[in-house]
Motif scaffolding. Structure first.
Motif, PDB file in Angstrom:
ATOM      1  N   ILE A  70     -12.893  20.480 -22.583  1.00 34.85           N
ATOM      2  CA  ILE A  70     -11.744  20.950 -23.348  1.00 34.85           C
ATOM      3  C   ILE A  70     -12.151  22.248 -24.022  1.00 34.85           C
ATOM      4  CG2 ILE A  70     -10.217  20.453 -25.300  1.00 34.85           C
ATOM      5  CD1 ILE A  70     -10.725  17.469 -24.753  1.00 34.85           C
ATOM      6  N   ASP A  71     -11.254  23.235 -24.014  1.00 34.15           N
ATOM      7  CA  ASP A  71     -11.545  24.434 -24.794  1.00 34.15           C
ATOM      8  C   ASP A  71     -10.249  25.033 -25.318  1.00 34.15           C
ATOM      9  OD1 ASP A  71     -10.672  26.966 -23.392  1.00 34.15           O
ATOM     10  OD2 ASP A  71     -11.965  26.211 -21.805  1.00 34.15           O
ATOM     11  N   ALA A  72     -10.392  25.772 -26.398  1.00 37.95           N
ATOM     12  CA  ALA A  72      -9.257  26.476 -26.999  1.00 37.95           C
ATOM     13  C   ALA A  72      -9.734  27.828 -27.492  1.00 37.95           C
ATOM     14  CB  ALA A  72      -8.674  25.673 -28.157  1.00 37.95           C
ATOM     15  N   GLN A  73      -8.902  28.818 -27.321  1.00 41.63           N
ATOM     16  CA  GLN A  73      -9.155  30.172 -27.798  1.00 41.63           C
ATOM     17  C   GLN A  73      -7.968  30.558 -28.669  1.00 41.63           C
ATOM     18  OE1 GLN A  73     -12.119  31.494 -26.718  1.00 41.63           O
ATOM     19  NE2 GLN A  73     -12.351  29.636 -25.497  1.00 41.63           N
ATOM     20  N   PRO A  96      -7.538  17.942 -21.206  1.00 39.60           N
ATOM     21  CA  PRO A  96      -8.069  16.991 -20.227  1.00 39.60           C
ATOM     22  C   PRO A  96      -7.228  16.884 -18.955  1.00 39.60           C
ATOM     23  CG  PRO A  96      -7.211  15.841 -22.150  1.00 39.60           C
ATOM     24  CD  PRO A  96      -7.178  17.306 -22.453  1.00 39.60           C
ATOM     25  N   ARG A  97      -5.974  17.319 -18.990  1.00 32.99           N
ATOM     26  CA  ARG A  97      -5.121  17.227 -17.796  1.00 32.99           C
ATOM     27  C   ARG A  97      -5.318  18.414 -16.864  1.00 32.99           C
ATOM     28  NH1 ARG A  97      -0.220  13.979 -18.669  1.00 32.99           N
ATOM     29  NH2 ARG A  97      -0.305  13.943 -16.437  1.00 32.99           N
ATOM     30  N   GLY A  98      -6.119  19.393 -17.287  1.00 32.42           N
ATOM     31  CA  GLY A  98      -6.360  20.567 -16.453  1.00 32.42           C
ATOM     32  C   GLY A  98      -5.241  21.582 -16.605  1.00 32.42           C
ATOM     33  N   GLY A  99      -5.478  22.756 -16.139  1.00 31.53           N
ATOM     34  CA  GLY A  99      -4.491  23.820 -16.231  1.00 31.53           C
ATOM     35  C   GLY A  99      -4.502  24.476 -17.606  1.00 31.53           C
ATOM     36  N   ARG A 100      -4.515  25.770 -17.631  1.00 31.55           N
ATOM     37  CA  ARG A 100      -4.526  26.536 -18.871  1.00 31.55           C
ATOM     38  C   ARG A 100      -3.125  26.536 -19.465  1.00 31.55           C
ATOM     39  NH1 ARG A 100      -8.426  28.005 -22.054  1.00 31.55           N
ATOM     40  NH2 ARG A 100      -9.781  28.131 -20.256  1.00 31.55           N
ATOM     41  N   ALA A 101      -3.033  26.261 -20.757  1.00 33.03           N
ATOM     42  CA  ALA A 101      -1.755  26.229 -21.469  1.00 33.03           C
ATOM     43  C   ALA A 101      -1.757  27.291 -22.562  1.00 33.03           C
ATOM     44  CB  ALA A 101      -1.536  24.848 -22.091  1.00 33.03           C
ATOM     45  N   GLY A 102      -0.573  27.791 -22.896  1.00 30.90           N
ATOM     46  CA  GLY A 102      -0.435  28.758 -23.977  1.00 30.90           C
ATOM     47  C   GLY A 102      -0.286  28.064 -25.319  1.00 30.90           C
ATOM     48  N   LYS A 153       2.320  23.276 -16.229  1.00 33.10           N
ATOM     49  CA  LYS A 153       3.178  22.436 -15.390  1.00 33.10           C
ATOM     50  C   LYS A 153       3.721  21.307 -16.260  1.00 33.10           C
ATOM     51  CE  LYS A 153      -0.838  19.810 -13.898  1.00 33.10           C
ATOM     52  NZ  LYS A 153      -1.697  19.399 -12.827  1.00 33.10           N
ATOM     53  N   GLU A 154       4.651  20.542 -15.742  1.00 36.14           N
ATOM     54  CA  GLU A 154       5.247  19.447 -16.520  1.00 36.14           C
ATOM     55  C   GLU A 154       4.218  18.382 -16.874  1.00 36.14           C
ATOM     56  OE1 GLU A 154       8.744  17.392 -15.318  1.00 36.14           O
ATOM     57  OE2 GLU A 154       9.976  19.194 -15.432  1.00 36.14           O
ATOM     58  N   VAL A 155       4.253  17.959 -18.122  1.00 28.45           N
ATOM     59  CA  VAL A 155       3.437  16.860 -18.630  1.00 28.45           C
ATOM     60  C   VAL A 155       4.377  15.972 -19.439  1.00 28.45           C
ATOM     61  CG1 VAL A 155       1.510  16.212 -20.134  1.00 28.45           C
ATOM     62  CG2 VAL A 155       1.347  18.285 -18.730  1.00 28.45           C
ATOM     63  N   ASN A 156       4.450  14.704 -19.122  1.00 32.57           N
ATOM     64  CA  ASN A 156       5.351  13.770 -19.806  1.00 32.57           C
ATOM     65  C   ASN A 156       6.805  14.253 -19.794  1.00 32.57           C
ATOM     66  OD1 ASN A 156       3.378  11.807 -20.555  1.00 32.57           O
ATOM     67  ND2 ASN A 156       2.671  13.240 -22.118  1.00 32.57           N
ATOM     68  N   GLY A 157       7.235  14.808 -18.668  1.00 37.81           N
ATOM     69  CA  GLY A 157       8.636  15.155 -18.480  1.00 37.81           C
ATOM     70  C   GLY A 157       9.063  16.522 -18.976  1.00 37.81           C
ATOM     71  N   GLY A 194      -2.922  31.900 -28.382  1.00 45.50           N
ATOM     72  CA  GLY A 194      -4.119  31.725 -27.574  1.00 45.50           C
ATOM     73  C   GLY A 194      -3.874  30.829 -26.392  1.00 45.50           C
ATOM     74  N   SER A 195      -4.944  30.154 -25.968  1.00 46.39           N
ATOM     75  CA  SER A 195      -4.852  29.289 -24.798  1.00 46.39           C
ATOM     76  C   SER A 195      -5.638  28.018 -25.024  1.00 46.39           C
ATOM     77  CB  SER A 195      -5.352  30.016 -23.550  1.00 46.39           C
ATOM     78  OG  SER A 195      -6.722  30.324 -23.679  1.00 46.39           O
TER      79      SER A 195
END
Length: 160
Positions: free
Chosen positions: A73-76, A91-97, A115-119, A86-87
């Protein structure tokens, strides 16, 4: 004149820099994570390292659960103007804003998943300083079936 108008902009930046610096260091702790909002939580243990550089914070860590599962896990984060952005790599993978602001001892962020997570593609992340040597990371999402906000992860960390 309001009190807010009397505070110079540089003072806010200094406050944010000091706050971020207080989150720097090595951290270890435990918590829970839900893979989906309708699933039972899984116990995890985590180790993080964080570094503040001026108005930026970088966090990297690993969480383990159920003996065989290990996720990086990482956060910037960067503070600019009056907001954090930041980003996040969860744990689900994929970079998020990430985008949000600080209120007291908590940075309240909106996560925008790749991508969609929990709908849907959004959730909330709260990074809270707890006393001089504690930090809590909490992720909340909406359960698509019930419409209720669910804590999908909560990690309680102590400075090593």
């Amino acid at each position: 004149m309001t009190l807010l108008a009397a505070i110079p902009a540089g003072s806010a930046r200094a406050d944010e820099g000091a706050f971020l610096k207080s989150l720097g260091g090595s951290w270890a702790g435990a918590g829970t994570v839900r893979i989906r909002t309708n699933m039972s939580p899984i116990n995890i243990s985590c180790n993080f390292s964080s570094e503040a550089n001026g108005l930026a914070l970088s966090m990297e860590g690993v969480c383990r659960g159920m003996l065989l599962i290990s996720r990086s896990i990482d956060a910037q984060l960067r503070y600019s103007g009056s907001t954090y952005s930041g980003s996040y790599l969860g744990p689900r993978g994929g970079r998020a804003g990430l985008n949000g602001s600080r209120r007291g001892d908590a940075i309240n962020l909106t996560i925008r998943w790749a991508k969609e997570v929990n709908g849907d593609r959004s959730a909330d992340l709260i990074l809270r300083k707890v006393g001089a040597n504690g930090m809590r990371l909490t992720t909340l999402d909406v359960d698509p079936a019930s419409g209720r906000r669910i804590v999908t992860s909560e990690i309680n960390l102590k400075r090593k």
